[in-house]
Motif scaffolding. Structure first.
Motif, PDB file in Angstrom:
ATOM      1  N   MET A   1      11.643 -34.071 -42.525  1.00  0.00           N
ATOM      2  CA  MET A   1      11.748 -33.347 -43.794  1.00  0.00           C
ATOM      3  C   MET A   1      11.682 -34.599 -44.785  1.00  0.00           C
ATOM      4  SD  MET A   1      14.617 -31.011 -45.288  1.00  0.00           S
ATOM      5  CE  MET A   1      15.676 -31.592 -44.507  1.00  0.00           C
ATOM      6  N   THR A   2      10.970 -34.207 -45.831  1.00  0.00           N
ATOM      7  CA  THR A   2      10.828 -35.373 -47.118  1.00  0.00           C
ATOM      8  C   THR A   2      11.897 -34.714 -48.046  1.00  0.00           C
ATOM      9  OG1 THR A   2       8.523 -35.563 -46.539  1.00  0.00           O
ATOM     10  CG2 THR A   2       9.449 -36.363 -48.647  1.00  0.00           C
ATOM     11  N   VAL A   3      12.651 -35.546 -48.500  1.00  0.00           N
ATOM     12  CA  VAL A   3      13.739 -35.402 -49.619  1.00  0.00           C
ATOM     13  C   VAL A   3      13.273 -36.451 -50.488  1.00  0.00           C
ATOM     14  CG1 VAL A   3      16.079 -35.342 -50.072  1.00  0.00           C
ATOM     15  CG2 VAL A   3      15.291 -34.429 -47.919  1.00  0.00           C
ATOM     16  N   ASN A   4      13.173 -35.855 -51.743  1.00  0.00           N
ATOM     17  CA  ASN A   4      13.023 -36.852 -52.827  1.00  0.00           C
ATOM     18  C   ASN A   4      14.532 -37.208 -53.453  1.00  0.00           C
ATOM     19  OD1 ASN A   4      10.237 -36.396 -53.130  1.00  0.00           O
ATOM     20  ND2 ASN A   4      10.382 -34.612 -54.243  1.00  0.00           N
ATOM     21  N   TYR A   5      14.541 -38.413 -53.745  1.00  0.00           N
ATOM     22  CA  TYR A   5      15.709 -39.120 -54.277  1.00  0.00           C
ATOM     23  C   TYR A   5      15.482 -39.734 -55.593  1.00  0.00           C
ATOM     24  CZ  TYR A   5      17.725 -38.602 -49.662  1.00  0.00           C
ATOM     25  OH  TYR A   5      17.900 -38.163 -48.066  1.00  0.00           O
ATOM     26  N   HIS A   6      14.308 -39.507 -56.268  1.00  0.00           N
ATOM     27  CA  HIS A   6      14.064 -40.185 -57.494  1.00  0.00           C
ATOM     28  C   HIS A   6      15.171 -40.180 -58.625  1.00  0.00           C
ATOM     29  CE1 HIS A   6      10.148 -40.869 -55.910  1.00  0.00           C
ATOM     30  NE2 HIS A   6      10.113 -39.396 -55.793  1.00  0.00           N
ATOM     31  N   LEU A   7      15.735 -39.185 -58.789  1.00  0.00           N
ATOM     32  CA  LEU A   7      16.661 -38.900 -59.616  1.00  0.00           C
ATOM     33  C   LEU A   7      18.157 -39.413 -59.492  1.00  0.00           C
ATOM     34  CD1 LEU A   7      16.229 -35.129 -60.707  1.00  0.00           C
ATOM     35  CD2 LEU A   7      15.279 -37.062 -61.875  1.00  0.00           C
ATOM     36  N   LEU A   8      18.283 -39.567 -58.294  1.00  0.00           N
ATOM     37  CA  LEU A   8      19.680 -40.272 -57.657  1.00  0.00           C
ATOM     38  C   LEU A   8      19.708 -41.728 -57.895  1.00  0.00           C
ATOM     39  CD1 LEU A   8      20.701 -38.212 -54.364  1.00  0.00           C
ATOM     40  CD2 LEU A   8      21.554 -38.304 -56.728  1.00  0.00           C
ATOM     41  N   VAL A 139      -4.398 -29.569 -33.654  1.00  0.00           N
ATOM     42  CA  VAL A 139      -3.435 -30.333 -33.024  1.00  0.00           C
ATOM     43  C   VAL A 139      -2.192 -30.387 -33.835  1.00  0.00           C
ATOM     44  CG1 VAL A 139      -2.777 -32.726 -32.486  1.00  0.00           C
ATOM     45  CG2 VAL A 139      -5.282 -31.610 -31.769  1.00  0.00           C
ATOM     46  N   PHE A 140      -2.333 -30.615 -35.093  1.00  0.00           N
ATOM     47  CA  PHE A 140      -1.081 -30.727 -36.197  1.00  0.00           C
ATOM     48  C   PHE A 140      -0.372 -29.516 -36.088  1.00  0.00           C
ATOM     49  CE2 PHE A 140      -3.024 -34.396 -38.771  1.00  0.00           C
ATOM     50  CZ  PHE A 140      -2.648 -35.345 -37.754  1.00  0.00           C
ATOM     51  N   ARG A 141      -1.069 -28.154 -35.907  1.00  0.00           N
ATOM     52  CA  ARG A 141      -0.558 -27.116 -35.888  1.00  0.00           C
ATOM     53  C   ARG A 141       0.502 -27.067 -34.775  1.00  0.00           C
ATOM     54  NH1 ARG A 141      -2.339 -22.335 -34.396  1.00  0.00           N
ATOM     55  NH2 ARG A 141      -0.984 -21.203 -35.174  1.00  0.00           N
ATOM     56  N   ASP A 142       0.065 -27.561 -33.551  1.00  0.00           N
ATOM     57  CA  ASP A 142       1.096 -27.532 -32.389  1.00  0.00           C
ATOM     58  C   ASP A 142       2.027 -28.702 -32.527  1.00  0.00           C
ATOM     59  OD1 ASP A 142      -0.236 -25.481 -31.241  1.00  0.00           O
ATOM     60  OD2 ASP A 142      -1.606 -26.892 -30.028  1.00  0.00           O
ATOM     61  N   VAL A 143       2.008 -29.593 -33.453  1.00  0.00           N
ATOM     62  CA  VAL A 143       2.726 -30.863 -33.361  1.00  0.00           C
ATOM     63  C   VAL A 143       3.984 -30.809 -34.711  1.00  0.00           C
ATOM     64  CG1 VAL A 143       2.869 -33.503 -33.653  1.00  0.00           C
ATOM     65  CG2 VAL A 143       1.230 -32.255 -32.333  1.00  0.00           C
ATOM     66  N   SER A 144       3.223 -30.375 -35.693  1.00  0.00           N
ATOM     67  CA  SER A 144       4.084 -30.390 -37.047  1.00  0.00           C
ATOM     68  C   SER A 144       4.383 -29.031 -37.425  1.00  0.00           C
ATOM     69  CB  SER A 144       3.185 -30.998 -38.209  1.00  0.00           C
ATOM     70  OG  SER A 144       3.842 -30.732 -39.418  1.00  0.00           O
ATOM     71  N   THR A 145       5.927 -29.055 -37.733  1.00  0.00           N
ATOM     72  CA  THR A 145       6.403 -27.586 -38.338  1.00  0.00           C
ATOM     73  C   THR A 145       5.905 -27.333 -39.558  1.00  0.00           C
ATOM     74  OG1 THR A 145       8.540 -28.839 -38.937  1.00  0.00           O
ATOM     75  CG2 THR A 145       8.392 -27.926 -36.698  1.00  0.00           C
ATOM     76  N   GLN A 146       5.696 -28.466 -40.358  1.00  0.00           N
ATOM     77  CA  GLN A 146       5.217 -28.096 -41.841  1.00  0.00           C
ATOM     78  C   GLN A 146       3.698 -27.304 -41.775  1.00  0.00           C
ATOM     79  OE1 GLN A 146       6.684 -28.524 -44.593  1.00  0.00           O
ATOM     80  NE2 GLN A 146       8.754 -29.417 -43.874  1.00  0.00           N
ATOM     81  N   VAL A 147       2.864 -28.005 -40.761  1.00  0.00           N
ATOM     82  CA  VAL A 147       1.407 -27.365 -40.791  1.00  0.00           C
ATOM     83  C   VAL A 147       1.639 -26.219 -40.206  1.00  0.00           C
ATOM     84  CG1 VAL A 147      -0.728 -27.788 -39.712  1.00  0.00           C
ATOM     85  CG2 VAL A 147       0.629 -29.497 -40.627  1.00  0.00           C
ATOM     86  N   ARG A 148       2.517 -25.834 -39.156  1.00  0.00           N
ATOM     87  CA  ARG A 148       2.794 -24.535 -38.605  1.00  0.00           C
ATOM     88  C   ARG A 148       3.190 -23.404 -39.585  1.00  0.00           C
ATOM     89  NH1 ARG A 148       1.303 -21.733 -34.082  1.00  0.00           N
ATOM     90  NH2 ARG A 148       1.549 -23.509 -32.682  1.00  0.00           N
ATOM     91  N   LYS A 149       4.024 -23.975 -40.462  1.00  0.00           N
ATOM     92  CA  LYS A 149       4.642 -22.948 -41.632  1.00  0.00           C
ATOM     93  C   LYS A 149       3.324 -22.570 -42.554  1.00  0.00           C
ATOM     94  CE  LYS A 149       9.337 -24.515 -41.750  1.00  0.00           C
ATOM     95  NZ  LYS A 149      10.212 -25.387 -42.472  1.00  0.00           N
ATOM     96  N   ARG A 150       2.492 -23.860 -42.748  1.00  0.00           N
ATOM     97  CA  ARG A 150       1.418 -23.676 -43.801  1.00  0.00           C
ATOM     98  C   ARG A 150       0.378 -22.483 -43.010  1.00  0.00           C
ATOM     99  NH1 ARG A 150      -2.346 -22.303 -46.314  1.00  0.00           N
ATOM    100  NH2 ARG A 150      -3.653 -23.451 -47.641  1.00  0.00           N
ATOM    101  N   PHE A 151       0.155 -22.732 -41.490  1.00  0.00           N
ATOM    102  CA  PHE A 151      -0.818 -21.793 -40.833  1.00  0.00           C
ATOM    103  C   PHE A 151      -0.019 -21.366 -39.490  1.00  0.00           C
ATOM    104  CE2 PHE A 151      -3.312 -25.528 -42.585  1.00  0.00           C
ATOM    105  CZ  PHE A 151      -4.046 -24.969 -43.277  1.00  0.00           C
ATOM    106  N   PRO A 152       0.516 -19.942 -39.810  1.00  0.00           N
ATOM    107  CA  PRO A 152       1.303 -19.598 -38.863  1.00  0.00           C
ATOM    108  C   PRO A 152       0.598 -18.811 -37.845  1.00  0.00           C
ATOM    109  CG  PRO A 152       1.697 -18.248 -40.883  1.00  0.00           C
ATOM    110  CD  PRO A 152       0.818 -19.429 -41.304  1.00  0.00           C
ATOM    111  N   THR A 153      -0.653 -18.273 -37.975  1.00  0.00           N
ATOM    112  CA  THR A 153      -1.253 -17.994 -37.234  1.00  0.00           C
ATOM    113  C   THR A 153      -2.877 -18.539 -37.223  1.00  0.00           C
ATOM    114  OG1 THR A 153      -2.327 -16.008 -38.667  1.00  0.00           O
ATOM    115  CG2 THR A 153      -0.347 -15.701 -37.425  1.00  0.00           C
TER     116      THR A 153
END
Length: 183
Positions: A1-8, A139-153
């Protein structure tokens, strides 16, 4: 998960660094909490057994054993062993990154080998890259949860125009065709 820390980290004050260290979401503390808890539990268990369950003679034997083991540790260069471990980890990451299929290399190879400015040559190059993008998406749908969320089906890839309806039908029927031809 990517978290932005720019303000901190906008300023480099000590308070900013402490706030950054104590941030929970995406922090090092969150990643190490389970291992730290397990280590503290094991340490407390060994300390309890040593201080309350062992007799005086057993405590002396355990102290002598720990002293001997500590002396033997000086014979093994820990930095040498650590360098082998780091080399193995870096080699594993390098191998993994080298095996990721990059579409750029395939697109450049197709452009180099398929000559011409005709419509047919352009469509061949375009379709080769399109099919590579489709393969990488699957392949990325099977590996990455971010891609799976973007393309659930699988159908969501059609609505995003990665697949046409005919290509999706061919893809979904491929397994049936392959198993029927095989037997």
């Amino acid at each position: 998960m990517t978290v932005n820390y720019h303000l901190l980290i906008s300023d480099s004050s000590p308070i900013s660094r402490i706030r950054l260290l104590l941030r929970w979401r995406g922090s090092i503390w969150k990643a190490l909490l389970s291992e730290l808890s397990l280590w503290l539990l094991c340490f407390a268990l060994v300390a309890y057994i040593y201080n309350f369950q062992l007799g005086t003679e057993a405590q002396r034997t355990a102290a002598r054993l720990s002293t001997q083991l500590n002396q033997k540790m000086d014979m093994i260069p820990l930095s040498f062993i650590l360098s082998f471990f780091v080399t193995a980890v870096v080699a594993r990451w390098t191998h993994m990154l080298n095996n990721i299929g990059l579409i750029d290399n395939l697109a450049l190879t197709a452009a180099f080998h398929i000559h011409g400015t005709s419509e047919r040559a352009r469509m061949l190059r375009r379709n080769i890259v399109r099919y590579a993008v489709q393969m990488q998406l699957l392949v990325f749908r099977d590996v990455s949860t971010q891609v799976r969320k973007r393309f659930p089906t699988i159908e969501s890839t059609v609505t995003a125009n990665f697949f046409s309806a005919d290509e999706m039908e061919t893809y979904l029927n491929y397994d049936n065709t392959y198993t029927m031809a095989r037997y």
